[in-house]
Design a protein around this motif. Structure first.
Motif, short mmCIF file in Angstrom:
data_model
loop_
_atom_site.label_atom_id
_atom_site.label_comp_id
_atom_site.label_asym_id
_atom_site.label_seq_id
_atom_site.Cartn_x
_atom_site.Cartn_y
_atom_site.Cartn_z
N LEU A 50 -9.50 -3.95 17.69
CA LEU A 50 -8.11 -3.76 17.28
C LEU A 50 -7.51 -5.13 16.94
CD1 LEU A 50 -6.31 -1.22 17.01
CD2 LEU A 50 -5.13 -2.01 19.07
N LYS A 51 -7.80 -5.59 15.75
CA LYS A 51 -7.25 -6.87 15.30
C LYS A 51 -5.76 -6.72 15.07
CE LYS A 51 -11.55 -8.49 13.19
NZ LYS A 51 -12.19 -9.03 11.97
N PRO A 52 -5.04 -7.85 14.99
CA PRO A 52 -3.58 -7.78 14.83
C PRO A 52 -3.12 -6.96 13.64
CG PRO A 52 -4.24 -10.01 15.40
CD PRO A 52 -5.50 -9.24 15.19
N GLU A 53 -3.83 -7.06 12.50
CA GLU A 53 -3.41 -6.29 11.33
C GLU A 53 -3.62 -4.79 11.53
OE1 GLU A 53 -7.44 -8.17 10.02
OE2 GLU A 53 -5.84 -8.53 11.47
N VAL A 54 -4.68 -4.45 12.31
CA VAL A 54 -4.92 -3.04 12.61
C VAL A 54 -3.89 -2.51 13.58
CG1 VAL A 54 -6.62 -1.35 13.39
CG2 VAL A 54 -7.39 -3.41 12.20
N ALA A 55 -3.57 -3.30 14.62
CA ALA A 55 -2.54 -2.89 15.59
C ALA A 55 -1.19 -2.71 14.89
CB ALA A 55 -2.44 -3.94 16.69
N LYS A 56 -0.88 -3.59 13.95
CA LYS A 56 0.37 -3.47 13.21
C LYS A 56 0.39 -2.20 12.36
CE LYS A 56 3.31 -5.93 9.90
NZ LYS A 56 3.46 -7.17 9.05
N ALA A 57 -0.76 -1.87 11.76
CA ALA A 57 -0.85 -0.65 10.95
C ALA A 57 -0.67 0.59 11.81
CB ALA A 57 -2.21 -0.61 10.23
N MET B 219 7.86 3.44 3.99
CA MET B 219 6.83 4.30 3.40
C MET B 219 5.88 3.50 2.51
SD MET B 219 6.95 7.26 4.62
CE MET B 219 8.01 8.43 5.47
N GLY B 220 6.41 2.49 1.85
CA GLY B 220 5.54 1.63 1.06
C GLY B 220 4.54 0.89 1.95
N GLN B 221 5.01 0.43 3.12
CA GLN B 221 4.12 -0.22 4.07
C GLN B 221 3.11 0.76 4.66
OE1 GLN B 221 6.55 -2.17 7.00
NE2 GLN B 221 7.61 -3.46 5.49
N LEU B 222 3.53 2.04 4.77
CA LEU B 222 2.63 3.04 5.34
C LEU B 222 1.40 3.22 4.47
CD1 LEU B 222 2.01 5.10 7.49
CD2 LEU B 222 3.42 6.76 6.27
N ASP B 223 1.54 3.16 3.15
CA ASP B 223 0.37 3.22 2.27
C ASP B 223 -0.63 2.13 2.63
OD1 ASP B 223 0.03 5.26 0.36
OD2 ASP B 223 1.76 4.56 -0.76
N LEU C 144 7.85 12.31 5.64
CA LEU C 144 6.44 12.07 5.90
C LEU C 144 5.58 13.08 5.17
CD1 LEU C 144 4.22 10.54 7.43
CD2 LEU C 144 4.55 12.12 9.35
N TYR C 145 6.03 14.34 5.14
CA TYR C 145 5.26 15.37 4.44
C TYR C 145 5.18 15.06 2.94
CZ TYR C 145 4.01 19.83 2.36
OH TYR C 145 3.40 20.80 1.61
N GLU C 146 6.31 14.68 2.35
CA GLU C 146 6.32 14.37 0.92
C GLU C 146 5.47 13.13 0.64
OE1 GLU C 146 10.73 16.06 -0.37
OE2 GLU C 146 10.53 14.05 0.50
N PHE C 147 5.51 12.16 1.55
CA PHE C 147 4.66 10.98 1.38
C PHE C 147 3.19 11.39 1.36
CE2 PHE C 147 1.78 8.13 3.61
CZ PHE C 147 1.85 7.00 2.82
N CYS C 148 2.81 12.27 2.28
CA CYS C 148 1.41 12.71 2.35
C CYS C 148 0.99 13.45 1.09
CB CYS C 148 1.21 13.60 3.57
SG CYS C 148 1.29 12.73 5.15
N VAL C 149 1.88 14.31 0.57
CA VAL C 149 1.58 15.02 -0.68
C VAL C 149 1.35 14.02 -1.81
CG1 VAL C 149 2.56 16.52 -2.45
CG2 VAL C 149 2.77 17.15 -0.05
N ARG C 150 2.23 13.04 -1.90
CA ARG C 150 2.11 12.05 -2.98
C ARG C 150 0.83 11.24 -2.85
NH1 ARG C 150 6.56 7.34 -3.36
NH2 ARG C 150 5.34 6.60 -1.56
N ARG C 151 0.49 10.86 -1.64
CA ARG C 151 -0.72 10.06 -1.43
C ARG C 151 -1.98 10.86 -1.75
NH1 ARG C 151 -2.47 5.37 1.26
NH2 ARG C 151 -4.58 5.54 2.10
#
Length: 660
Positions: free
Chosen positions: A544-551, A597-601, A513-520
């Motif tokens: 809180l729409k469904p796409e927001v809840a999923k995020a 991690m790709g979905q996290l972006d 997660l830390y490396e992901f944050c650095v990259r982002r």
């Protein structure tokens, strides 16, 4: 007012601006309709045959549906296109505003003492408030004392000061002015300010249009050699039409000036109260009322005060530190409160004299010992367990400023000089990425050695050794300062550089997660430097729409797996969202899978566009997950800060307890 309340307040002001804009457009439509009606009446009056006994009103209706529709369409198109044109011209954010007012960007490698001092003040406050370091501009042709902050958001904001302010103000006074502007950045005023510039330009388009029509018809009359009369009696249709059009042009021009008057009233109504709040925030931030009060006093004694000479200054008058326009008879149009009122609120003992020569005297404060300062500073675990990080988001405090000064002071001068030049900054970023993954040093160095020459490798190793010696929290500041340098200059092979950084991060085939944050963070900052528009947070998911809840669920699931280790991440997510009314029952745990991690972006992009209330509860749940295992690693604390930044919720440094 806390950060999230301030953002909601900014949204309410935006809605109020839209209301004022709509009312102004309706009033302009009505006035223009009356002008067109008068023009048509004039035409019928002048073109009637001699001896006719009927009234011109017999040939026209005062209320005509067709005339109303076409007038409304014409005005809406004119005003709307004007607002759209101005808004698009400012698409580049704060840099566009600064350059439109004659600003010159300050190079981070400058050797000029005053400019370097200004850069240091701006950088300290950026680190203290947790916002990206803004670019700094100088209004070289302005001898008065003034400044402004501009931008669509915190990630593309700029700070601009006049040449007169840079030359006249002391460091403390400059710090007070910059702190005032940072308050506008943190409280969401900058986006509203740019929108207001577009709105005002649209409203005054009628004045511009009236002048243009006047010039066209004057030119047409001169070219035709004067008035033309028909042989039929009366004044003739041609002459009547010209006179009627002239009447309409005169009336439209007058209406345009009335529109300009109300535009200035809107400008004043939106900006005046915010100046008091920004003054108070600056005093709270610096804990030095003499700084901002001294700057205001110098404005009062300066020969040109705060008045700017640039012809476009009126469009941005609501952005300035002090009223930048020369006012005539009416103070109702002033975009700022009177100087003496602002000074007395800060310095109640002021005698009312603007003495340019008398130095400011104040009793020096006794600096606490290093041991006392360390003891007074809460530990990282205490801060997280007390949920203090949420309360610190978007705040400006003296403690944060002191921490920021300690952080920047811990950076050696040689490393600081390296970070202020493009090539040096790139090598420092590589060193920073490698320094956080010491388990795979050999593999990382092989990647670097394949991409650079031996001389460059030597320079990178020097930067690497300096980075390793930095306190942990200072590294995040060094990363921010280095990427700020890269945003100012073209970076050949930008995508190749990002690919190299990604290779270094994933050399162990695991993305934390830390490396992901650095990259982002790196990608977002470098995208700003490439001229890409910042992410648009104008689309607000208020529910809180469904796409927001999923995020939210995706983010919390990843954080819970990282924090809980061998525990029960699903139960941790459920426990984190249960007390939160917006998330409870709507957010669920996501099992680990490929591409998390790709979905996290994508998830962070969605959350960044959600309402601030949703973001606040999401961060509260993140904090709960991080502190659940009873440990606070420096990487977790920094990841939390960077997640906050990705959600446009700036978090200040957590304190020196997180160092090494």
């Amino acid at each position: 007012m806390d950060f999230f309340e301030a953002q909601d307040n900014a949204i309410r002001k935006t809605k109020r601006l839209v209301f004022f804009y709509a009312v102004a457009v309706v009033c302009i439509v009505v006035c223009v309709y009356l002008a067109v009606t008068v023009g048509e009446f004039t035409y019928h009056q002048l073109s009637r045959p001699e001896g006719a006994t009927y009234s011109p009103m017999d040939r026209m209706d005062v209320v005509d549906t067709g005339r109303i529709v076409w007038t409304a369409i014409g005005v809406v198109l004119l005003v709307g296109m004007g607002s759209l044109y101005k808004t698009l011209s400012l698409r580049g954010g704060g840099a566009s505003v600064a350059t439109s007012l004659g600003g010159e960007r300050v190079d981070r490698s400058t050797n000029d003492h005053k400019r370097k001092q200004l850069l240091n003040v701006v950088e300290e406050m950026a680190i203290a408030s947790g916002v990206p370091v803004p670019e700094v501009y100088i209004l070289n042709r302005e001898a008065s004392i003034n400044a402004f902050a501009a931008g669509w958001g915190r990630d593309d904001a700029v700070i601009a000061v006049s040449a007169g302010a840079l030359a006249t103000l002391s460091r403390d006074e400059l710090q007070g002015v910059v702190a005032h502007e940072y308050s506008h950045v943190l409280h969401g005023d900058c986006r509203l300010n740019i929108r207001l510039m577009g709105v005002l330009f649209g409203i005054v388009m009628l004045t511009i249009f009236g002048r243009l029509l006047g010039s066209i018809f004057r030119g047409g009359i001169y070219a035709s050699g004067g008035r033309r009369r028909s042989s039929g009696g009366g004044k003739g249709n041609g002459g009547a039409l010209i006179i009627a059009v002239i009447v309409v042009v005169i009336l439209v021009t007058i209406i345009g000036y009335i529109g300009s008057f109300f535009a200035r009233l809107i400008q004043a109504a939106i900006s005046r109260q915010r100046e008091y709040l920004a003054d108070a925030a600056a005093v709270q931030f610096t804990r030095n009322p003499d700084g901002i009060a001294g700057a205001l006093k110098k404005i009062g004694s300066h020969s040109t005060h705060a008045v700017l000479e640039h012809p476009s200054a009126s469009e941005a008058a609501h952005m300035f530190f002090a009223d930048g326009l020369a006012r005539g008879f009416s103070s109702a149009l002033a975009t700022h409160p009177p100087l003496d009122e602002r000074i007395r609120l800060i310095d109640p003992q002021w005698d009312g004299k603007y003495d340019r020569h008398r130095p400011v005297k104040r009793k020096p404060e006794k600096a606490p010992s290093e041991e006392a300062a360390k003891a007074a500073r809460p530990s990282g675990r205490q801060m997280i367990e007390g949920m203090a990080i949420l309360g610190a988001i978007g705040t400006m405090s003296t403690g944060n400023l002191a921490t920021a000064q300690q952080i920047t002071g811990a950076i050696p001068e040689s490393l600081d000089s390296r970070m202020r030049e493009s090539e040096g900054a790139r090598k420092v970023i590589l060193a920073l990425v490698m320094a956080d993954n010491t388990l795979d040093d050999d593999a990382q160095w092989k990647v670097v050695e394949a991409a650079f020459s031996p001389d460059e490798i030597t320079s990178i190793r020097e930067a690497y050794d300096q980075v390793l010696a930095l306190p942990r929290e200072t590294r995040l500041a060094a990363l921010e300062l280095s990427t700020t340098t890269l945003t100012q200059s073209p970076l050949p092979g930008r995508e190749d550089f990002l690919t190299l950084l990604n290779s270094l991060i994933q050399v162990d085939e695991h993305l934390s997660l830390y490396e992901f944050c650095v990259r982002r963070i790196l990608r977002e900052r470098l995208a700003r430097g490439s001229g890409s528009a910042s992410s648009d947070s104008s689309v607000q998911y208020m529910q809180l729409k469904p796409e927001v809840a999923k995020a939210v669920g995706n983010l919390l699931s990843i954080v819970a797996r990282e924090a809980a280790g061998a525990g029960q991440p699903a139960a941790l997510v459920s426990e984190a969202v249960t007390p939160l009314y917006l998330l409870n029952g709507k957010v669920s745990y996501h099992e680990a899978g490929e591409g998390d991690m790709g979905q996290l972006d994508h998830s962070l992009d969605i959350l960044r566009s959600s309402a601030f209330a949703i973001r606040a509860q999401c961060l509260r749940a993140v904090v709960h997950c991080i502190k659940a295992d009873g440990k606070l690693l420096p990487e977790e604390a920094e990841s939390l800060r960077m997640l906050s930044l990705s959600l446009d919720c700036p978090a200040p440094p957590l304190g020196g307890a997180l160092s090494n």
